[in-house]
Write an enzyme that holds these catalytic residues in place. Structure first.
Site, PDB file in Angstrom:
ATOM      1  CG  ASP A   1       1.517 -15.229 -30.290  1.00 42.50           C
ATOM      2  OD1 ASP A   1       1.402 -16.318 -29.732  1.00 42.50           O
ATOM      3  OD2 ASP A   1       2.492 -14.946 -31.002  1.00 42.50           O
TER       4      ASP A   1
ATOM      5  N   GLY B   1      -0.969 -11.590 -23.875  1.00 41.70           N
ATOM      6  CA  GLY B   1      -0.463 -10.494 -23.045  1.00 41.70           C
ATOM      7  C   GLY B   1      -1.096  -9.152 -23.410  1.00 41.70           C
TER       8      GLY B   1
ATOM      9  CE  LYS C   1       1.519  -4.148 -28.316  1.00 35.52           C
ATOM     10  NZ  LYS C   1       0.866  -5.339 -28.873  1.00 35.52           N
TER      11      LYS C   1
HETATM   12  C1  R5P Z   1       0.634  -6.868 -32.808  1.00 32.78           C
HETATM   13  O1  R5P Z   1       0.962  -5.907 -33.467  1.00 32.78           O
HETATM   14  C2  R5P Z   1      -0.609  -7.660 -33.051  1.00 32.78           C
HETATM   15  O2  R5P Z   1      -1.617  -6.905 -33.645  1.00 32.78           O
HETATM   16  C3  R5P Z   1      -1.116  -8.259 -31.743  1.00 32.78           C
HETATM   17  O3  R5P Z   1      -1.460  -7.213 -30.864  1.00 32.78           O
HETATM   18  C4  R5P Z   1      -0.068  -9.111 -31.099  1.00 32.78           C
HETATM   19  O4  R5P Z   1       0.438 -10.057 -32.005  1.00 32.78           O
HETATM   20  C5  R5P Z   1      -0.630  -9.842 -29.888  1.00 32.78           C
HETATM   21  O5  R5P Z   1       0.410 -10.583 -29.302  1.00 32.78           O
HETATM   22  P1  R5P Z   1       0.312 -11.105 -27.816  1.00 32.78           P
HETATM   23  O6  R5P Z   1      -1.019 -11.774 -27.655  1.00 32.78           O
HETATM   24  O7  R5P Z   1       1.462 -12.070 -27.701  1.00 32.78           O
HETATM   25  O8  R5P Z   1       0.493  -9.936 -26.898  1.00 32.78           O
END
Ligand code: R5P
Length: 344
Positions: free
Chosen positions: A256, A259, A226
């Site tokens: 969060d 995305g 990613k």
């Molecule tokens: C990142 O390293 C975490 O493990 C989650 O993948 C991340 O916090 C997810 O964030 P979002 O839902 O905003 O993409």
């Protein structure tokens, strides 16, 4: 007959099938901040205990006002507080409530203070990614430790190193794999591939795969590479591994903005996955994450209640409580028993 039942109970107890979850308020007391009272009540229920009486209110200007109604002198105190936001308070309010509760207990001569932090906020800022930035996960840890916390019980820390940010106190980092795996074992999944949505989560995905194996459920592993354009915005994702015709299970600690999860699920579908499931420990769910999930290709997302859900749960979302897991950890800590099997 009664004697036989009694002997059987004693044998089962010693075989570890029943655990001694007695929690006596002569020795120990449970308290909760306002971040996630429903979960605290689940924990209390498991322990056959009631929550101590703590008034945690606000002055008109928002300052926190606390009064503890129980005598805590010489007692082992378990303070339950996720450092998350909810519909009426911010992450920072929850952190501050926890800090002031710890200070209050300390000044009221508690014997020991265990901070039970189901969701440890600020965990994603775990290193210096550039100059002149804080390592917030470490700074929160020093703040709590210097306030007088003697032990931390938490769930699925964003990264294991955070345990080391607490310099001199033990941190029990639990993982709810049992509850997730028993959920999936009823689903007759086929050709399972466990997928990490980013490089940082491969260890978590591998552990999940090992736990599946212990239940005789075979699976393969894949990961997504990613790239982020900026915090909260995923710019590209590439699959490493094969999910053709698979039931894929995405494993992540946090969702969060949604995305990462929704985009990862899409990538898996584009690469031929039959169905895509997700396991998320901490449902931060900011902005329109719930809408994104509802309109995604995800068959089902399984979350826990470390953070209270704000908004209406979409039909493809299931929530499992970690109340029993936390209650069991508290009981074992209080009774001087091992908690290591709860790390799995
Ligand atoms: C990142 O390293 C975490 O493990 C989650 O993948 C991340 O916090 C997810 O964030 P979002 O839902 O905003 O993409």
């Amino acid at each position: 007959m009664k004697r036989i039942v009694l002997i059987l109970c004693i044998l089962l107890f010693h075989a570890g099938i029943y655990s001694n979850n007695d929690f006596t308020d002569e020795m120990a007391l449970l308290f909760s901040g306002n971040a996630n009272r429903t979960l605290s009540e689940e924990v209390a229920k498991y322990l056959n205990a009631s929550l101590g009486s703590a008034v945690v209110e606000r002055f008109k200007d928002g300052e926190i006002k606390i009064h503890i109604n129980n005598n805590v002198r010489n007692k082992d105190i378990f303070l339950i507080q996720s450092t998350c936001n909810n519909s009426s308070q911010s992450v920072n309010d929850s952190v501050m409530e926890l800090y002031l509760l710890v200070r209050t207990m300390k000044r009221a001569s508690a014997k020991s203070i265990t901070a039970v932090i189901p969701y440890y906020g600020y965990a994603r800022q775990d290193r210096k990614v550039s100059g002149r930035v804080p390592i917030s996960a470490a700074d929160i840890a020093s703040m709590l430790e210097s306030a007088g916390v003697d032990r931390v019980i938490t769930i699925d820390l964003h990264c294991g190193q955070i345990q080391g940010f607490f310099r001199d106190i033990p941190v029990d980092n639990l993982y709810p794999s049992n509850i997730f795996i028993s959920h999936f074992s009823k689903k007759n999944l086929e050709n399972i591939v466990v997928v990490s949505p980013d490089a940082g989560g491969v260890g978590r995905a591998k552990k999940f795969q090992e736990q599946l194996k212990k239940q005789n459920i075979q699976s393969d592993l894949a990961m997504i590479s990613k790239q982020r354009a900026q915090a909260g915005v995923v710019s590209s994702m590439n699959l490493i591994g094969d999910v053709e015709d698979a039931d894929a299970i995405l494993i992540d600690d946090i969702c969060d903005s949604g995305g990462t999860l929704v985009k990862a699920a899409q990538v898996l579908k584009e690469n031929g996955a039959r169905r895509v499931f997700a396991v998320i420990t901490h449902p931060v769910f900011s902005a329109n994450a719930l809408d994104l999930i509802e309109n995604s290709v995800l068959e089902e997302i399984v979350i826990t209640d470390t953070i209270p859900l704000r908004g209406k749960a979409p039909l493809n979302l299931s929530c499992i409580s970690v109340g029993e897991l936390l209650g069991e950890a508290i009981s074992r800590v209080q009774n001087g028993e091992s908690v290591s099997e709860l790390f799995q």
